[in-house]
Design a protein around this motif. Structure first.
Motif, mmCIF file in Angstrom:
data_model
loop_
_atom_site.group_PDB
_atom_site.id
_atom_site.type_symbol
_atom_site.label_atom_id
_atom_site.label_comp_id
_atom_site.label_asym_id
_atom_site.label_seq_id
_atom_site.Cartn_x
_atom_site.Cartn_y
_atom_site.Cartn_z
ATOM 1 N N GLU A 27 -28.440 53.596 33.060
ATOM 2 C CA GLU A 27 -27.356 53.912 33.993
ATOM 3 C C GLU A 27 -27.032 55.404 34.004
ATOM 4 O OE1 GLU A 27 -24.323 51.225 32.658
ATOM 5 O OE2 GLU A 27 -25.098 49.569 33.880
ATOM 6 N N GLU A 30 -29.806 57.148 35.852
ATOM 7 C CA GLU A 30 -29.720 56.845 37.282
ATOM 8 C C GLU A 30 -28.653 57.703 37.962
ATOM 9 O OE1 GLU A 30 -29.964 52.871 39.962
ATOM 10 O OE2 GLU A 30 -28.497 52.837 38.342
ATOM 11 N N VAL A 31 -27.486 57.801 37.355
ATOM 12 C CA VAL A 31 -26.418 58.619 37.924
ATOM 13 C C VAL A 31 -26.814 60.089 37.908
ATOM 14 C CG1 VAL A 31 -24.063 59.447 37.532
ATOM 15 C CG2 VAL A 31 -24.551 57.006 37.436
ATOM 16 N N LYS A 34 -29.835 60.265 40.729
ATOM 17 C CA LYS A 34 -29.559 59.803 42.093
ATOM 18 C C LYS A 34 -28.102 59.934 42.477
ATOM 19 C CE LYS A 34 -33.235 56.662 43.258
ATOM 20 N NZ LYS A 34 -33.540 55.340 43.758
ATOM 21 N N THR A 36 -23.844 58.773 42.069
ATOM 22 C CA THR A 36 -23.069 57.537 42.113
ATOM 23 C C THR A 36 -23.337 56.822 43.440
ATOM 24 O OG1 THR A 36 -21.202 58.666 43.117
ATOM 25 C CG2 THR A 36 -21.240 58.579 40.711
ATOM 26 N N ASP A 37 -22.803 55.619 43.595
ATOM 27 C CA ASP A 37 -22.984 54.866 44.848
ATOM 28 C C ASP A 37 -22.465 55.657 46.043
ATOM 29 O OD1 ASP A 37 -24.236 52.717 43.691
ATOM 30 O OD2 ASP A 37 -22.399 51.549 43.447
ATOM 31 N N ARG A 38 -21.372 56.345 45.844
ATOM 32 C CA ARG A 38 -20.788 57.141 46.927
ATOM 33 C C ARG A 38 -21.736 58.265 47.354
ATOM 34 N NH1 ARG A 38 -14.765 59.646 46.330
ATOM 35 N NH2 ARG A 38 -14.268 59.648 48.538
ATOM 36 N N LYS A 40 -24.998 58.280 46.842
ATOM 37 C CA LYS A 40 -26.177 57.640 47.433
ATOM 38 C C LYS A 40 -25.940 57.332 48.910
ATOM 39 C CE LYS A 40 -27.600 55.252 43.247
ATOM 40 N NZ LYS A 40 -27.804 53.942 42.642
ATOM 41 N N LYS A 41 -24.782 56.737 49.213
ATOM 42 C CA LYS A 41 -24.481 56.396 50.607
ATOM 43 C C LYS A 41 -24.427 57.644 51.473
ATOM 44 C CE LYS A 41 -22.005 52.112 49.719
ATOM 45 N NZ LYS A 41 -20.715 51.420 49.737
ATOM 46 N N SER A 42 -23.855 58.693 50.940
ATOM 47 C CA SER A 42 -23.771 59.953 51.680
ATOM 48 C C SER A 42 -25.162 60.513 51.945
ATOM 49 C CB SER A 42 -22.937 60.957 50.891
ATOM 50 O OG SER A 42 -22.937 62.206 51.525
ATOM 51 N N ASN A 43 -26.015 60.504 50.912
ATOM 52 C CA ASN A 43 -27.378 61.010 51.074
ATOM 53 C C ASN A 43 -28.172 60.174 52.065
ATOM 54 O OD1 ASN A 43 -27.003 63.157 49.342
ATOM 55 N ND2 ASN A 43 -27.856 62.095 47.571
ATOM 56 N N TYR A 79 -34.279 55.733 48.123
ATOM 57 C CA TYR A 79 -33.000 55.048 47.971
ATOM 58 C C TYR A 79 -33.118 53.559 48.224
ATOM 59 C CZ TYR A 79 -30.619 59.426 47.306
ATOM 60 O OH TYR A 79 -30.212 60.620 46.778
#
Length: 86
Positions: A27, A30-31, A34, A36-38, A40-43, A79
């Motif tokens: 984890e 990964e952070v 890549k 955080t989830d936020r 990742k969504k932005s990218n 992603y």
């Protein structure tokens, strides 16, 4: 856990050496790589926009254009599966 510790380079090792189990190491890596989830969504949103608005620039040849397009596709693929818009 030992496999992950042996597989990482010196910079990553210093980040994960204090972790207590393989899941925690994974984890943290990964952070680190890549985000955080936020993030990742932005990218994904940025790369999707780049894909949707992709055009050949006047000063570039076909090879440069293809390389640029391939980079966008590879960034999106990194992603995972992208949900299709309806």
């Amino acid at each position: 856990m030992h496999t992950l510790l042996y597989a990482v380079g010196p910079d990553e090792y210093s980040r994960v050496s204090s972790c207590f189990n393989a899941k925690e190491i994974w984890e943290k890596l990964e952070v680190t790589h890549k985000g955080t989830d936020r993030v990742k969504k932005s990218n994904v949103g940025i790369f999707t926009l780049n894909y949707e608005t992709f055009t050949m620039k006047p000063e570039e040849d076909i090879k440069v254009m293809y390389d640029r397009f391939t980079t966008i596709i590879n960034e999106l693929k990194s992603y995972g599966p992208i949900p299709l818009k309806k």
